[in-house]
Scaffold this motif. Structure first.
Motif, PDB file in Angstrom:
ATOM      1  N   ILE A 327       0.841  -1.208   0.000  1.00  0.00           N
ATOM      2  CA  ILE A 327       0.000   0.000   0.000  1.00  0.00           C
ATOM      3  C   ILE A 327       0.870   1.250   0.000  1.00  0.00           C
ATOM      4  CG2 ILE A 327      -1.659   1.316   1.379  1.00  0.00           C
ATOM      5  CD1 ILE A 327      -2.755  -1.421   2.343  1.00  0.00           C
ATOM      6  N   VAL A 328       1.874   1.282   0.883  1.00  0.00           N
ATOM      7  CA  VAL A 328       2.759   2.447   0.949  1.00  0.00           C
ATOM      8  C   VAL A 328       3.482   2.648  -0.377  1.00  0.00           C
ATOM      9  CG1 VAL A 328       4.837   3.360   2.061  1.00  0.00           C
ATOM     10  CG2 VAL A 328       3.040   2.314   3.453  1.00  0.00           C
ATOM     11  N   THR A 329       3.955   1.574  -0.959  1.00  0.00           N
ATOM     12  CA  THR A 329       4.642   1.665  -2.250  1.00  0.00           C
ATOM     13  C   THR A 329       3.718   2.220  -3.318  1.00  0.00           C
ATOM     14  OG1 THR A 329       6.054  -0.215  -1.665  1.00  0.00           O
ATOM     15  CG2 THR A 329       5.898   0.354  -3.999  1.00  0.00           C
ATOM     16  N   ASN A 330       2.457   1.778  -3.358  1.00  0.00           N
ATOM     17  CA  ASN A 330       1.481   2.278  -4.338  1.00  0.00           C
ATOM     18  C   ASN A 330       1.259   3.777  -4.183  1.00  0.00           C
ATOM     19  OD1 ASN A 330       0.652   0.249  -6.135  1.00  0.00           O
ATOM     20  ND2 ASN A 330      -0.609  -0.722  -4.572  1.00  0.00           N
ATOM     21  N   ILE A 331       1.091   4.228  -2.930  1.00  0.00           N
ATOM     22  CA  ILE A 331       0.794   5.643  -2.695  1.00  0.00           C
ATOM     23  C   ILE A 331       1.972   6.517  -3.119  1.00  0.00           C
ATOM     24  CG2 ILE A 331       0.320   7.345  -0.892  1.00  0.00           C
ATOM     25  CD1 ILE A 331      -1.220   5.166   0.593  1.00  0.00           C
ATOM     26  N   ILE A 332       3.182   6.150  -2.703  1.00  0.00           N
ATOM     27  CA  ILE A 332       4.358   6.967  -3.066  1.00  0.00           C
ATOM     28  C   ILE A 332       4.597   6.913  -4.571  1.00  0.00           C
ATOM     29  CG2 ILE A 332       6.854   7.137  -2.788  1.00  0.00           C
ATOM     30  CD1 ILE A 332       6.495   6.251   0.104  1.00  0.00           C
ATOM     31  N   SER A 333       4.403   5.735  -5.198  1.00  0.00           N
ATOM     32  CA  SER A 333       4.582   5.617  -6.644  1.00  0.00           C
ATOM     33  C   SER A 333       3.587   6.508  -7.380  1.00  0.00           C
ATOM     34  CB  SER A 333       4.416   4.157  -7.060  1.00  0.00           C
ATOM     35  OG  SER A 333       4.494   4.009  -8.469  1.00  0.00           O
ATOM     36  N   ASN A 334       2.326   6.565  -6.920  1.00  0.00           N
ATOM     37  CA  ASN A 334       1.321   7.448  -7.542  1.00  0.00           C
ATOM     38  C   ASN A 334       1.731   8.910  -7.415  1.00  0.00           C
ATOM     39  OD1 ASN A 334      -0.346   5.423  -8.454  1.00  0.00           O
ATOM     40  ND2 ASN A 334      -1.808   5.558  -6.766  1.00  0.00           N
ATOM     41  N   SER A 335       2.284   9.270  -6.251  1.00  0.00           N
ATOM     42  CA  SER A 335       2.707  10.658  -6.068  1.00  0.00           C
ATOM     43  C   SER A 335       3.857  10.996  -7.006  1.00  0.00           C
ATOM     44  CB  SER A 335       3.123  10.882  -4.612  1.00  0.00           C
ATOM     45  OG  SER A 335       3.498  12.226  -4.398  1.00  0.00           O
ATOM     46  N   TYR A 336       4.794  10.072  -7.173  1.00  0.00           N
ATOM     47  CA  TYR A 336       5.873  10.286  -8.149  1.00  0.00           C
ATOM     48  C   TYR A 336       5.285  10.543  -9.538  1.00  0.00           C
ATOM     49  CZ  TYR A 336       9.531   8.499  -4.963  1.00  0.00           C
ATOM     50  OH  TYR A 336      10.413   8.318  -3.936  1.00  0.00           O
ATOM     51  N   LYS A 337       4.339   9.701  -9.903  1.00  0.00           N
ATOM     52  CA  LYS A 337       3.833   9.689 -11.276  1.00  0.00           C
ATOM     53  C   LYS A 337       2.964  10.915 -11.585  1.00  0.00           C
ATOM     54  CE  LYS A 337       2.274   5.732 -12.398  1.00  0.00           C
ATOM     55  NZ  LYS A 337       1.354   4.566 -12.487  1.00  0.00           N
ATOM     56  N   TYR A 338       2.057  11.273 -10.665  1.00  0.00           N
ATOM     57  CA  TYR A 338       1.051  12.296 -10.977  1.00  0.00           C
ATOM     58  C   TYR A 338       1.361  13.667 -10.380  1.00  0.00           C
ATOM     59  CZ  TYR A 338      -1.538   8.083 -12.226  1.00  0.00           C
ATOM     60  OH  TYR A 338      -1.911   6.899 -12.781  1.00  0.00           O
ATOM     61  N   ALA A 339       2.118  13.709  -9.274  1.00  0.00           N
ATOM     62  CA  ALA A 339       2.419  14.999  -8.647  1.00  0.00           C
ATOM     63  C   ALA A 339       3.847  15.431  -8.939  1.00  0.00           C
ATOM     64  CB  ALA A 339       2.189  14.908  -7.133  1.00  0.00           C
ATOM     65  N   GLY A 340       4.831  14.570  -8.644  1.00  0.00           N
ATOM     66  CA  GLY A 340       6.240  14.903  -8.881  1.00  0.00           C
ATOM     67  C   GLY A 340       6.762  15.956  -7.941  1.00  0.00           C
TER      68      GLY A 340
END
Length: 448
Positions: A327-340
């Motif tokens: 779950i933590v990996t998914n959330i941080i990966s999404n932030s990398y991808k969509y927010a940066g």
């Protein structure tokens, strides 16, 4: 009802109606036609021959002769004898009742009148009673036939049709296991077997479809698992190459290879876990953990070092270590991808108060004591500054294959938050998304 039965019933009604019409049309005659001329003449001759004795009588009741009711009056209209009290004893009354009047002659002289009672009135009344009885019988027969026919219609048409309607409703609702009761005796009998064959075919088709879908899902799960092996090999080789790289350009290329391999690995993991969830094989093994483990998970997932603040309360939590890491990996990966942007991971503790009413049986007023069963949750919030998502899309981004409008042109499958939300619910917690004014905040409620 078969056609020949209907024709028979119609013919019976026509026959009964014809008989009644004939009886009414013919009647039984009246007046002279009903009386026997020979008997009247014999009675008249007898009275004329015995006139001296008859003329001496004075309104005397006598016996009927040859089933004829009569009265005798003299030339002065004096009643000499009669056979019934209710018959005519005057010429005017006899004329009114259409009675037969004969002159009584003695030695060529008319000495009196013989009035023969006309029974047409009684006969008509008897005929009316007879017709009424016949009509009542016919009505009873028709009524009985209607009742029988109604029962037949109810049993052979309405009830079977109602069963067919219920059967169709069950089929429409997805119940393909209950067979249709077969009865070829009603009008829908020929369709009953066909309907049940249709049910069996639909059931077989659904079973084949479910088997095919399950087979496809299992194939996806197997392929996802198989693909992860070469991806892991690529990451391992990239790690080895990064150690032997001699300049910054090589390290940059190797880092790019490693990042793409991580993206592929995350996509495959999401697809794999989504497939397992549909197959009901996504297991969650809950155990007692320390919240310090979350700090380690965040550091391991933040390979770009964008998490600038970590504030996790040191408490004991309940969860699955493997699933929390995912779950933590998914959330941080999404932030990398969509927010940066930079990411903050902060936490606080919430109480979830559940009001329980305990019954006090010893209390005379039967009042209850209120006890509070409090559950505590560690709430971990991951916040970025990427602008967030439209408010109308906040509930959608946790659904399967749903992505926000800010994801256009970016890699992803729309499974990360869906799987994370599913896993949090399985562990007794929850996941929620909200806009924080600068970007998106994903909150994890982890049971303590």
């Amino acid at each position: 009802m078969k056609l020949r039965y209907l024709i028979i019933y119609i013919l019976i009604f026509i026959l009964l109606g014809t008989v009644i019409c004939i009886r009414i049309a013919r009647g039984d005659g009246a007046g002279v036609n009903q009386a026997k001329t020979t008997e009247i003449n014999r009675l008249l001759i007898s009275i004329e021959e015995d006139w001296d004795r008859v003329s001496a009588k004075d309104a005397e009741l006598t016996e009927t002769v040859d089933s004829l009711d009569y009265s005798v009056i003299d030339s002065d209209s004096k009643v000499l004898e009669f056979t019934r009290d209710d018959i005519s004893t005057t010429v005017s009354a006899a004329t009114t009742h259409y009675d037969i009047i004969r002159d009584v002659e003695v030695d060529g002289e008319i000495v009196g009148k013989l009035i023969i009672h006309n029974p047409s009135g009684e006969q008509q009344q008897a005929r009316n009673k007879h017709y009424a009885l016949l009509a009542a019988m016919m009505f009873a027969v028709i009524l009985a036939m209607l009742v029988i026919y109604s029962f037949y219609i109810e049993r052979r048409v309405i009830s079977p049709f109602a069963r067919l309607k219920k059967f169709a409703t069950r089929i429409a609702s997805g119940d393909l296991d209950s067979p249709l009761e077969m009865d070829k005796g009603h009008v829908f009998g020929e369709f009953t077997e066909a309907f049940d064959i249709m049910r069996e075919e639909l059931k077989s088709s659904r079973e084949r479809e479910e088997a095919a879908v399950r087979s496809r899902k299992e194939l996806v799960a197997e392929l996802s698992h198989d693909i992860k092996t070469p991806v892991a090999s690529i990451k391992a080789m990239a790690d080895v190459m990064s150690l032997t790289a001699t300049d910054d350009d090589q390290r940059k290329v190797i880092a790019s290879i490693n990042g793409k391999a991580d993206q592929i690995d995350n996509l495959i993991s999401n697809l794999f876990h989504a497939t397992l969830e549909e197959l009901e094989q996504l297991e969650v093994n809950v155990e007692d953990l320390s919240s310090v483990d979350l700090v380690q998970m965040i550091n391991e997932a933040d390979y770009l070092n964008r998490v600038t603040e970590i504030d996790i309360k040191e408490v004991f939590i309940v969860g699955d270590r493997l699933r929390l890491n995912q779950i933590v990996t998914n959330i941080i990966s999404n932030s990398y991808k969509y927010a940066g942007t930079d990411i903050k991971a902060i936490s606080h503790i919430e109480n979830d108060n559940v009001m329980a009413l305990e019954r006090n049986d010893n209390s005379q007023d039967e009042m209850g004591n209120i006890a509070k069963n409090s559950r505590k949750f560690l709430v971990v919030e991951f916040s970025d500054k990427g602008g967030g998502v439209p408010e109308s899309e906040l509930e959608l981004i946790t659904q399967k294959f749903k992505r926000g409008s800010n994801a256009e042109g970016k890699d992803g499958s729309g499974l990360g938050l869906y799987i994370s939300n599913y896993l949090m619910n399985k562990m007794g917690g929850s996941l929620a998304c909200r806009n924080n004014g600068e970007g998106l905040t994903v909150s994890l409620r982890i049971q303590m």
